[in-house]
Design an enzyme around this catalytic site. Structure first.
Site, PDB file in Angstrom:
ATOM      1  N   GLY A 208       0.822  -1.206   0.000  1.00  0.00           N
ATOM      2  CA  GLY A 208       0.000   0.000   0.000  1.00  0.00           C
ATOM      3  C   GLY A 208       0.854   1.252   0.000  1.00  0.00           C
ATOM      4  O   GLY A 208       1.983   1.261  -0.492  1.00  0.00           O
ATOM      5  N   SER A 209       0.340   2.290   0.596  1.00  0.00           N
ATOM      6  CA  SER A 209       0.989   3.592   0.564  1.00  0.00           C
ATOM      7  C   SER A 209       2.120   3.698   1.575  1.00  0.00           C
ATOM      8  O   SER A 209       2.195   2.919   2.535  1.00  0.00           O
ATOM      9  CB  SER A 209      -0.035   4.691   0.848  1.00  0.00           C
ATOM     10  OG  SER A 209      -0.474   4.604   2.204  1.00  0.00           O
ATOM     11  N   GLU A 230       5.602  -3.368   0.996  1.00  0.00           N
ATOM     12  CA  GLU A 230       5.770  -2.870  -0.371  1.00  0.00           C
ATOM     13  C   GLU A 230       4.934  -1.612  -0.496  1.00  0.00           C
ATOM     14  O   GLU A 230       3.704  -1.669  -0.486  1.00  0.00           O
ATOM     15  CB  GLU A 230       5.344  -3.889  -1.426  1.00  0.00           C
ATOM     16  CG  GLU A 230       5.690  -3.413  -2.836  1.00  0.00           C
ATOM     17  CD  GLU A 230       4.872  -4.068  -3.929  1.00  0.00           C
ATOM     18  OE1 GLU A 230       4.457  -3.353  -4.864  1.00  0.00           O
ATOM     19  OE2 GLU A 230       4.649  -5.281  -3.843  1.00  0.00           O
TER      20      GLU A 230
END
Length: 461
Positions: A208-209, A230
């Site tokens: 995600g972010s 990630e």
């Protein structure tokens, strides 16, 4: 009143699915079931685990005709592309086949009178927080090797793709996986943070972010659990003078705009040697104009809506800022409902861009790409490294040695030559800088989902 998670479809704004958030008691019970089930699962042979995982795969593939339109309704990908079946099958079969070798004990040099070896033990309970953009592929990256390594898995899928978690649970149920080894639960952010800080989770894998990754690190602080994160990306491409131009154009356009640009390793910026710049840009623009944006349920649609209107509005803001600073837009495609507050968005190609513009520095995660002219390798390398992210970088040339030498100097997790936007299960999927930590796939993926345990046995006294 029971709290629910609502899934708003990007197709028409309707509520496509709604599920109740698990109670705290239900979350605690899920964790206890996972811990109890994992102990027995870890004693199951790798070969037997593999049979369950391949049965799960067959069950999931059998649902594909239902999954494909569900994906369109949930996150907007056109049905013409057939979902994620091919990649899910490739990665699952590869990681199952690799498990015996990757998890085998390591035996150091012989020492008379001693039996010494190092085993790879499962971590315990693995918590997978999966994203919506490739909701099956990204989840499989963690779930399959985690289970093959002897861990139990708890999955929390993104709100935008709620039904994906249910599909996983149904496939594992049909495969006969022992109860508690895999569980899908619906959580809100507060519950997720509480679970991460509980000390009952042994590993979390999140895609995600960057902001989400930081929140997970903060929530898990002091628990000493391991993390696989990630996060963001701003993946570059460098086109050299000896490139096979038609091949580069076709693949880089696809790499930039497939899935409406909502790809972790999608191409977001392209640096082109001045000797082929004009010809490359001309071809890139022409290829981009072939896209047809519309309802993803229509077989003629090649680009559906973005998953949420706010994501499309961010791209609109990046484009407007770039134009104010002197960039040139080349597509100008007329798309119905392409307006502020709508997830429908035309692809855009910008030139006359520089690194003072958000579109060349900040993750876009949408159908927009900037193309810059460069004079040589040195300039291209400096620009590719001028980013807080580092997931993949692609080099387009006929010279493999030159590509490898350039790749040695790029701050990235993966170096591609003459391809992009692909996860090879035989190679680790990882990143540097703000792209995150840890790695999935390959033998390294198994190392990140196990812990080493040494045996030093003295045979003579």
């Amino acid at each position: 009143m029971t709290e629910t998670i609502k899934l708003k479809s990007p197709i028409d704004g309707s509520i496509y699915a709604e599920r109740p958030v698990a109670t705290d008691q239900a979350v605690n019970a899920a964790v206890e079931r996972a811990k109890a089930a994992q102990a027995a699962w870890a004693q199951t042979s790798i070969a037997e685990r593999g049979k369950y995982l391949l049965a799960f795969l067959e069950a999931l593939l059998a649902m594909n005709d239902e999954i494909v339109p569900e994906l369109a309704w949930q996150m907007g990908r056109p049905t013409r592309y057939g979902g994620e079946k091919g990649g899910v099958e490739e990665r699952t079969r590869y990681m199952v086949a690799l498990a015996e070798k990757a998890l085998a004990p390591y035996v150091p040099e012989d020492r008379p009178g001693f039996r010494r070896y190092l085993k790879k033990e499962p971590l315990g309970v693995v918590f997978v927080i999966a994203p919506w953009n490739y909701p099956y592929l990204t989840a499989v990256n963690s779930i399959v090797p985690a289970l093959m390594a002897g861990n139990a898995v708890i999955l929390k899928h993104a709100a935008q793709t709620l039904l994906v978690g249910e599909r996983f649970a149904k496939a594992f149920e049909r495969a006969g996986l022992p109860k508690g080894v895999f569980q899908n639960i619906v959580l809100n952010h507060a519950q997720t943070e509480k679970l991460l800080g509980s000390g009952k989770i042994d590993h979390v894998n999140f895609t995600g972010s960057v902001a989400g990754g930081r929140a997970i690190e903060k929530a898990a602080a002091g628990t000493f659990m391991t993390l696989g994160l990630e996060l963001g990306g701003k993946d570059p491409a460098y086109v050299l003078p000896d490139v096979k131009l038609d091949h580069a154009v076709a693949n880089l356009v696809d790499g930039a705009f497939y899935n409406s640009g909502q790809c972790c390793c999608g191409i977001e910026r392209v640096y082109v040697h001045e000797k082929v710049y004009d010809e490359f840009v001309e071809g890139f623009i022409a290829e981009t104009k072939n896209y047809r944006v519309g309802n993803p349920l229509d077989q003629a649609t090649t680009m559906g809506p973005m998953a949420q209107a706010r994501f499309a509005d961010f791209i609109r803001e990046q484009k407007a800022e770039a134009l104010r600073k002197g960039a040139t837009a080349h597509i100008g495609m007329k798309v119905e409902n392409d307006r502020e507050g709508s997830p429908y968005l035309a692809p855009e190609v910008l030139t006359n861009v520089d690194h003072q513009m958000s579109v060349m520095r900040e993750e876009s995660f949408g159908p927009i790409v900037g193309i810059m002219k460069v004079r040589n390798d040195e300039e291209a390398i400096a620009l590719m490294n001028d980013s807080p992210y580092g997931l993949t970088a692609s080099i387009w040339t006929t010279d493999t040695d030159r590509a490898a030498a350039i790749g040695d100097r790029i701050e990235t997790g993966t170096v591609f030559m003459n391809r992009c936007d692909y996860v090879d299960p035989g190679l680790v999927w990882t990143g540097v800088k703000e792209t995150g930590k840890g790695g999935a796939m390959s033998v390294v993926g198994y190392e990140n989902l196990t812990r080493p345990k040494s045996y030093h046995l003295r045979e003579t006294i």
